[in-house]
Design an enzyme around this catalytic site. Sequence first.
Site, PDB file in Angstrom:
ATOM      1  N   GLU A 109      -0.173  -6.076  -0.726  1.00  0.00           N
ATOM      2  CA  GLU A 109      -0.010  -7.490  -1.077  1.00  0.00           C
ATOM      3  C   GLU A 109      -0.718  -7.696  -2.407  1.00  0.00           C
ATOM      4  O   GLU A 109      -1.557  -6.891  -2.801  1.00  0.00           O
ATOM      5  CB  GLU A 109      -0.594  -8.406   0.013  1.00  0.00           C
TER       6      GLU A 109
ATOM      7  N   HIS B  89      -2.417 -13.509  -0.163  1.00  0.00           N
ATOM      8  CA  HIS B  89      -3.031 -14.637  -0.864  1.00  0.00           C
ATOM      9  C   HIS B  89      -2.260 -15.945  -0.703  1.00  0.00           C
ATOM     10  O   HIS B  89      -2.649 -16.956  -1.279  1.00  0.00           O
ATOM     11  CB  HIS B  89      -3.139 -14.322  -2.359  1.00  0.00           C
TER      12      HIS B  89
ATOM     13  N   SER C 252      -8.331  -9.228  -0.584  1.00  0.00           N
ATOM     14  CA  SER C 252      -8.301  -9.244  -2.043  1.00  0.00           C
ATOM     15  C   SER C 252      -9.197  -8.133  -2.586  1.00  0.00           C
ATOM     16  O   SER C 252      -9.019  -6.972  -2.222  1.00  0.00           O
ATOM     17  CB  SER C 252      -8.707 -10.629  -2.563  1.00  0.00           C
TER      18      SER C 252
END
Length: 311
Positions: free
Chosen positions: A215, A282, A116
């Site tokens: 992502e 995620h 992230s």
Amino acid sequence: MISEDTAVVRPPVLRPGDTVMLVSPSGPTSAERVARGIELLTGWGLRPVPAPNAYARHGYLAGTDELRAADLNAAFADPGVRGIICTRGGYGAQRIVDAIDMAAVRRDPKVVAGFSDITALQLALWRGARLTGVHGPGAAWRDERTPLRSAESLHHALMTTEPVSISAVPTEETYDVRVPGQASGTLLGGNLCLIAASIGTPDLPDLTGAVLLIEDVQEPPYKVDRMLTHLRRAGALDGLAGVAVGQFTDCGDGWDTTIVDVLTDRLGDLGVPVLGGLPIGHGPHQLTVPIGTEATLNTETQTLTVPPAVQ
């Protein structure tokens, strides 16, 4: 700053008895959230130690920039610390990456794990030290999202020197994002927001000949379009070898245009193989993948195979 042709640095593999520092370079967390991660790491024989400011809070940040940078630099400088595992993402890593003591990173390379917002840290460590890393769950562990297979995947990437092979999963939303072919190149990237946010900074890597991993989470299709279009217009995707598409979680609800539509449109005409459906990101059952090593993407076998980040 180091030159693009500097040799890749792979840190030592973690072994039972090693101390790993749990740091929070981005958003705040709590001891309660990290307790499960500590239990997991301890079960692997590691000695997880929360950094002095791991549970600090300063608005949406895990403490002030000074505190978060201090924890990172202390971990890199301490010879007793053999690995760094970030507690979570959130936001804030970009605010401190220019304060990292890259000389200390190069003197004693250590594996850094996270995902992230931690993509900003991984990109900076690649820029400043050519340090490979691990894109995987943080220490604020949630069994409901990252069950046993996720734990085994992180353990494999941190504590073995075996390659990592991840297969596309038909139930993943991005599974139909596909351009046939095979590609090999250094696997770089991670969270799309942070890759796009690195445009114009020293941290955007030269992706010539690379396999780009992307992502994201909770980004509507038009924002994903905007980020990929920005990367294209900036020339960042020129010369790519291939694209590995991970999970785009909660990115399409309520929109007529799906995230698959956008990814196919923005990636499909690059002239390189594209493999979607990889459980990296995620979403549920997130798997861990090394970053910065020479990967092979094969759409026929539907696999992404990556040498270890550690040695």
